[in-house]
Design an enzyme around this catalytic site. Structure first.
Site, PDB file in Angstrom:
ATOM      1  N   ARG A  56       0.842  -1.199   0.000  1.00 45.27           N
ATOM      2  CA  ARG A  56       0.000   0.000   0.000  1.00 45.27           C
ATOM      3  C   ARG A  56       0.877   1.249   0.000  1.00 45.27           C
ATOM      4  O   ARG A  56       1.779   1.387   0.831  1.00 45.27           O
ATOM      5  CB  ARG A  56      -0.918   0.005   1.221  1.00 45.27           C
ATOM      6  CG  ARG A  56      -1.973  -1.103   1.200  1.00 45.27           C
ATOM      7  CD  ARG A  56      -2.828  -1.086   2.442  1.00 45.27           C
ATOM      8  NE  ARG A  56      -2.049  -1.419   3.640  1.00 45.27           N
ATOM      9  CZ  ARG A  56      -2.551  -1.495   4.866  1.00 45.27           C
ATOM     10  NH1 ARG A  56      -3.835  -1.238   5.060  1.00 45.27           N
ATOM     11  NH2 ARG A  56      -1.797  -1.816   5.874  1.00 45.27           N
ATOM     12  N   ASP A  58       1.222   5.518   0.158  1.00 46.20           N
ATOM     13  CA  ASP A  58       0.558   6.650   0.799  1.00 46.20           C
ATOM     14  C   ASP A  58       0.083   7.673  -0.228  1.00 46.20           C
ATOM     15  O   ASP A  58       0.436   7.615  -1.413  1.00 46.20           O
ATOM     16  CB  ASP A  58       1.521   7.333   1.776  1.00 46.20           C
ATOM     17  CG  ASP A  58       1.820   6.473   2.988  1.00 46.20           C
ATOM     18  OD1 ASP A  58       0.931   5.726   3.423  1.00 46.20           O
ATOM     19  OD2 ASP A  58       2.953   6.549   3.503  1.00 46.20           O
ATOM     20  N   TYR A 119      12.098   0.402  -4.108  1.00 45.63           N
ATOM     21  CA  TYR A 119      11.625   1.788  -4.184  1.00 45.63           C
ATOM     22  C   TYR A 119      12.739   2.690  -4.704  1.00 45.63           C
ATOM     23  O   TYR A 119      13.926   2.426  -4.480  1.00 45.63           O
ATOM     24  CB  TYR A 119      11.207   2.296  -2.801  1.00 45.63           C
ATOM     25  CG  TYR A 119       9.880   1.786  -2.308  1.00 45.63           C
ATOM     26  CD1 TYR A 119       8.703   2.517  -2.508  1.00 45.63           C
ATOM     27  CD2 TYR A 119       9.786   0.573  -1.624  1.00 45.63           C
ATOM     28  CE1 TYR A 119       7.486   2.047  -2.047  1.00 45.63           C
ATOM     29  CE2 TYR A 119       8.562   0.102  -1.152  1.00 45.63           C
ATOM     30  CZ  TYR A 119       7.417   0.843  -1.366  1.00 45.63           C
ATOM     31  OH  TYR A 119       6.210   0.382  -0.911  1.00 45.63           O
ATOM     32  N   ARG A 206      10.949   6.924   3.347  1.00 44.76           N
ATOM     33  CA  ARG A 206      10.928   8.387   3.426  1.00 44.76           C
ATOM     34  C   ARG A 206      11.700   8.892   4.643  1.00 44.76           C
ATOM     35  O   ARG A 206      12.379   9.931   4.577  1.00 44.76           O
ATOM     36  CB  ARG A 206       9.484   8.887   3.441  1.00 44.76           C
ATOM     37  CG  ARG A 206       8.770   8.684   2.108  1.00 44.76           C
ATOM     38  CD  ARG A 206       7.268   8.869   2.236  1.00 44.76           C
ATOM     39  NE  ARG A 206       6.921  10.219   2.639  1.00 44.76           N
ATOM     40  CZ  ARG A 206       5.694  10.609   2.963  1.00 44.76           C
ATOM     41  NH1 ARG A 206       4.692   9.718   2.961  1.00 44.76           N
ATOM     42  NH2 ARG A 206       5.450  11.857   3.317  1.00 44.76           N
TER      43      ARG A 206
END
Length: 259
Positions: A56, A58, A119, A206
């Site tokens: 999932r 954001d 990522y 992040r």
């Protein structure tokens, strides 16, 4: 379900700008809602089709190769081409598109069958603000030391308790994760943070990027990344990098579902 299913895997590219993320929510439009509503239309509105995703994302986060699976009634004649093209037709005009689709076993699961997730985070490192990439980078004007950030990133590799880099609201049962890869490199005025693991904690990428940025701008020394990691306290780490620069690049499986 009261019918036999065919399970289809889909590889999805999307721009997360203006969306509330992958998961359905009451406060706005999600990628999941766009996909499932398109799948329902592909069945002439006769069936509600649920989706399961590999990870999932954001609000504001993008994907180059997100993967999900959907269960369609087996009596509906579908092919990989019909799945791809039909979903893409019904998802217009949203910036969500199916790149590939493939028929998989009913036991195959987009989330639990995945063995690697990759990522990429992008910083635009220049004085001038972005025009074309405004929703796809973190704009940092101060010159960053890429070598220092890359050296610090290497100290985070391996199996660790990543409590210092997880969101306070993270629901994962364990903060232990194995970071396989974390490279920082620059191409022109863009700095790329490329990282890979079997799974990540909520906001882990992040938060790690935010800490490395503070090393890159000289606020902290290189060794601070490992010191923060060992502290196991989110308050010790740096700022959380904005969602705009984060892309889910790739999901890896033991066998490619799109072959």
């Amino acid at each position: 379900m009261n019918f036999t299913i065919q399970r289809w895997a889909v590889k999805i590219e999307y721009d997360g700008t203006g969306l509330v993320g992958w998961q359905r929510q009451d406060n706005g439009l999600s990628v999941q809602q766009i996909l499932e509503e398109a799948a329902c239309k592909l069945c002439n509105g006769q069936f509600k089709i649920a989706s399961i995703t590999a990870g999932r994302t954001d609000a504001g986060v993008h994907a180059l190769g997100q993967v999900a699976h959907l269960d369609f009634p087996a009596h509906i004649p579908l092919t990989a081409k019909k799945i791809r093209d039909g979903l893409n037709y019904y998802m217009k005009p949203h910036a969500v598109t199916i790149l590939q689709s493939g028929l998989v076993d009913a036991e195959w699961n987009a989330r639990f069958s995945a063995i690697k997730r990759k990522y990429i985070y992008v910083i635009l490192n220049r004085q001038s603000r972005p025009a074309l990439d405004i929703n796809h980078v973190w704009h940092v004007r101060k010159k960053l030391n890429v070598d220092a950030m890359n050296e610090a990133a290497q100290t985070l590799l391996g199996s660790h308790d990543f409590t210092s880099f997880r969101a306070t609201a993270c629901q994962a049962k364990s903060p232990i994760r194995i970071l396989d890869k974390f490279n920082v490199y620059q191409i022109d005025d863009k700095i790329y943070f490329e990282t890979q693991a079997r799974s990540f904690l909520h906001h882990q990428v992040r938060n790690m990027v935010g800490t490395l940025k503070m090393i890159g701008d000289g606020y902290w020394p290189i060794k601070q990344a490992y010191t923060i990691l060992q502290g196991r306290d989110r308050k010790l780490a740096g700022i959380k990098a904005p969602a705009t620069g984060l892309f889910l690049k790739e999901i890896t499986y033991p066998d490619d579902p799109f072959q």
